[in-house]
Design a protein around this motif. Sequence first.
Motif, PDB file in Angstrom:
ATOM      1  N   PRO A 139      19.671 -96.352  20.204  1.00 56.53           N
ATOM      2  CA  PRO A 139      20.694 -96.577  21.354  1.00 56.53           C
ATOM      3  C   PRO A 139      21.500 -97.760  21.119  1.00 56.53           C
ATOM      4  CG  PRO A 139      18.274 -97.062  22.074  1.00 56.53           C
ATOM      5  CD  PRO A 139      18.427 -96.259  20.512  1.00 56.53           C
ATOM      6  N   GLU A 140      22.561 -97.848  21.971  1.00 55.34           N
ATOM      7  CA  GLU A 140      23.406 -99.065  21.958  1.00 55.34           C
ATOM      8  C   GLU A 140      22.921-100.084  22.872  1.00 55.34           C
ATOM      9  OE1 GLU A 140      26.713 -99.682  20.835  1.00 55.34           O
ATOM     10  OE2 GLU A 140      26.143 -97.579  19.656  1.00 55.34           O
ATOM     11  N   ILE A 141      23.074-101.397  22.691  1.00 51.84           N
ATOM     12  CA  ILE A 141      22.440-102.339  23.548  1.00 51.84           C
ATOM     13  C   ILE A 141      23.482-102.337  24.763  1.00 51.84           C
ATOM     14  CG2 ILE A 141      22.448-105.007  23.653  1.00 51.84           C
ATOM     15  CD1 ILE A 141      22.150-104.932  20.509  1.00 51.84           C
ATOM     16  N   ASP A 142      22.987-102.324  25.877  1.00 55.53           N
ATOM     17  CA  ASP A 142      23.707-102.488  27.029  1.00 55.53           C
ATOM     18  C   ASP A 142      24.186-103.887  27.161  1.00 55.53           C
ATOM     19  OD1 ASP A 142      23.215 -99.538  27.588  1.00 55.53           O
ATOM     20  OD2 ASP A 142      21.421 -99.861  28.499  1.00 55.53           O
ATOM     21  N   ASP A 168      16.137 -96.728  26.633  1.00 62.74           N
ATOM     22  CA  ASP A 168      15.593 -96.135  25.615  1.00 62.74           C
ATOM     23  C   ASP A 168      15.531 -94.627  25.794  1.00 62.74           C
ATOM     24  OD1 ASP A 168      13.303 -95.979  23.450  1.00 62.74           O
ATOM     25  OD2 ASP A 168      12.334 -94.703  24.896  1.00 62.74           O
ATOM     26  N   PRO A 169      16.093 -93.649  24.823  1.00 67.99           N
ATOM     27  CA  PRO A 169      16.102 -92.205  25.228  1.00 67.99           C
ATOM     28  C   PRO A 169      14.775 -91.714  25.465  1.00 67.99           C
ATOM     29  CG  PRO A 169      16.979 -92.985  23.088  1.00 67.99           C
ATOM     30  CD  PRO A 169      16.355 -94.159  23.479  1.00 67.99           C
ATOM     31  N   ASP A 218       8.128 -97.370  21.500  1.00 69.35           N
ATOM     32  CA  ASP A 218       8.539 -97.106  23.256  1.00 69.35           C
ATOM     33  C   ASP A 218       7.307 -96.504  23.617  1.00 69.35           C
ATOM     34  OD1 ASP A 218       9.065 -94.520  21.942  1.00 69.35           O
ATOM     35  OD2 ASP A 218      10.750 -94.202  22.505  1.00 69.35           O
ATOM     36  N   ILE A 219       6.251 -96.294  22.879  1.00 72.01           N
ATOM     37  CA  ILE A 219       5.022 -95.583  23.682  1.00 72.01           C
ATOM     38  C   ILE A 219       4.641 -95.959  25.170  1.00 72.01           C
ATOM     39  CG2 ILE A 219       3.312 -97.267  22.989  1.00 72.01           C
ATOM     40  CD1 ILE A 219       1.602 -94.876  22.073  1.00 72.01           C
ATOM     41  N   ASN A 224      12.560 -95.365  29.507  1.00 69.91           N
ATOM     42  CA  ASN A 224      13.148 -96.347  30.649  1.00 69.91           C
ATOM     43  C   ASN A 224      13.896 -97.584  30.026  1.00 69.91           C
ATOM     44  OD1 ASN A 224      11.452 -95.404  32.685  1.00 69.91           O
ATOM     45  ND2 ASN A 224       9.460 -96.252  31.759  1.00 69.91           N
ATOM     46  N   THR A 225      14.355 -98.507  30.644  1.00 68.55           N
ATOM     47  CA  THR A 225      15.178 -99.498  30.407  1.00 68.55           C
ATOM     48  C   THR A 225      14.310-100.655  29.654  1.00 68.55           C
ATOM     49  OG1 THR A 225      16.786 -98.954  32.028  1.00 68.55           O
ATOM     50  CG2 THR A 225      16.907-101.160  30.892  1.00 68.55           C
TER      51      THR A 225
END
Length: 349
Positions: A139-142, A168-169, A218-219, A224-225
């Motif tokens: 994902p892109e860095i927001d 995170d997707p 991302d477990i 989430n963000t």
Amino acid sequence: MRIIRNRYNKFILASVFSVLLVSCIREIDLALRVENPVLVVDGMITNEAPPYNVKLTYTGVYEASNRINENQAVSGARVSITDDQGLKTQLEQVLEEPGKYQTNDPQYWGRVGRSYTLTVELPNGEVYESSSEKLMAVPEIDKLYSEFTENGNGDQRVGYNVFLDAKDPKDVSNYYRWQAIGYRMRLATGVLNPFSGVMENKQCWQSFKKETIDIETDIDFDGNTIQNRLMLYSPAYSNGQYLIEVTQMSLSREVYQFWRRMNEQLTRTGSIFDPLPSPVEGNISLKTNPNKLALGYFGASAVSKKRLIVFETDEAKRQRIEVSSQPFVPTGGCTNLFPGTTPFKPSGW
């Protein structure tokens, strides 16, 4: 994966860490040891524009904790990268940098969803091959943002903590690695050019990196963000502009486990009399004998980058920086006074 046999003992671990990571271990002179050399591979293909680099070295005579002899670089190897559709590119040796090999085809890009294999044919005829590594999306860095702090580390307590936010997707297993680098300008009186009468080499740019291995799965936050993740501490040596660049990379599960094990090795404590950890296995082995492993890893990663310019405008904070840093302009050429600097502005400055 099996643990490397005992014959790959303590000296191998120290040599590998010297190649893959920059450490701050105090140098200790040790008695020389002569061991059978082991191939060390450090390389990655990304979805950024080529060229892509692979570094090949041998472990060998170990002299100290942070020195590797130049003759440990591998010369004359045939190196290639092949994707899962059979598309192949050769890497050429970079003569100016021992052990470095680089792709030369500008049309050969890493593609998300494709898998890649590294093949290394050594001058002695041995052929090593990596397992296939899939280049996963990232994902892109927001957002990147900084916070002023007077509780920094190192030789400068006043500076900025730089944080990252990213989304995170959901329902996808993601493994991340982050790298961060900062740039700051340094000043000097410069040196007089006798022909033009002009003071030259008055300013230069110094880079500083986050040296720790920053990885995450991302477990615990799937979908989430990622919020307020500390990327870098940037010391404020003077009031002025700071440029920060953060790279967010996707990892396969296997590469994530490799870096996690490497992290565990680096964070273990003990005295010099304690047994050293075993070398960390990678994904590269001799083609005719899978039990003969190289050290290091060849990976594939998608990349997202974002830059942040930090410039303090709050007068109270600017005064705190002035008091803490006690700035002065040293006499001489900037690049001579500050090792590792460049006279050229970094891109985006």
